[in-house]
Enzyme design. Sequence first.
Site: not given
Ligand code: CP
Ligand code: NVA
Length: 305
Positions: A102, A129, A132, A224, A263, A291
């Site tokens: 990540r 993502h 997700q 989101d 999400c 998930r």
């Molecule tokens: N939805 C999601 O990816 O959550 P986190 O940022 O908590 O991993």
């Molecule tokens: N769009 C958000 C998703 C978090 C799971 C971000 O990137 O922060």
Amino acid sequence: MKARHFLTLKDISQETIDYLLKLATRIKKNKFLCKDLLQGKSIGMLFDKHSTRTRLSFEAGINQLGGNSIYLDSKNMQLSRGETIEDTARVLSRYLEGLIIRTFSHQTVKDFASNSSIPVINGLTDSYHPCQVLSDLFTLFELGLLKKGLKFTYIGDSNNVTSSLIIGLSKLGLDITVGCPAEYEPKEEAVKIFDKQSRSSGSRLNILNDPYQAVKEADVIYTDVWVSMGDKDSRKKFEALQMYQINKKLLSYASGSVKVMHCLPAHRGQEITSEVMDGANSVVWQQAENRLHAQKALLVYIYSR
Ligand code: CP
Ligand code: NVA
């Protein structure tokens, strides 16, 4: 054999998605399915951004499949002192059997993958993502909604999740409407991928700046956060997004049985009201749970060959 990476939903075929959805259904019913698959395997988790769901669902999933997960904080690695991502990839490939990453730039994940002999899974970048959205497709599948004619609307800031939704839904030949301010429309790269995929899948992307029109008769409304990790917080953006909040009034324009997706994490009172998030139309907790099941299915796909 070339490692099976999962960097975007572009990487897997429609047939593979169908297979993963069915496998996730079986895994959800039986937590112990494939319980020894990852025995003796160590999977690294290199996270440059915060996470609750992605980290925990992967760690629990790897554990349930008999493997070992190792959390790597890049701040404590030589990466933060200038060792390159390419060199890090070459070294980690010799210790681990896989890496979930990540980070900010999507290019970093691509660079890691192209220098790695182990499977690499994108756990979120500024651009995409896919994990997700893979599990969101599973949620839609469970709800019996993943079929032609679905009216799916994303509302709010067009971000990494939006881009993955556009790629995932269009791969399956489903339409997607995005309701957002003109300044925050879907990213060019995702639209390009959509254009290419939709030539064979026949899916349509509808971008509307009027949120009421966008959610009209929708079966699913997805939102989101307005400011993603790594994004700049700005007053101008918040002001532009005010009328895109998912609240009772906006919901009344959708189908009576509309499902509301997010999400998570949510900023209650910003992109979604608590009334809607905790209300009868919300499926956000089912989404969060899925998930785990969908990612276990992904790991089974990657490691059973
Ligand atoms: N939805 C999601 O990816 O959550 P986190 O940022 O908590 O991993
Ligand atoms: N769009 C958000 C998703 C978090 C799971 C971000 O990137 O922060």
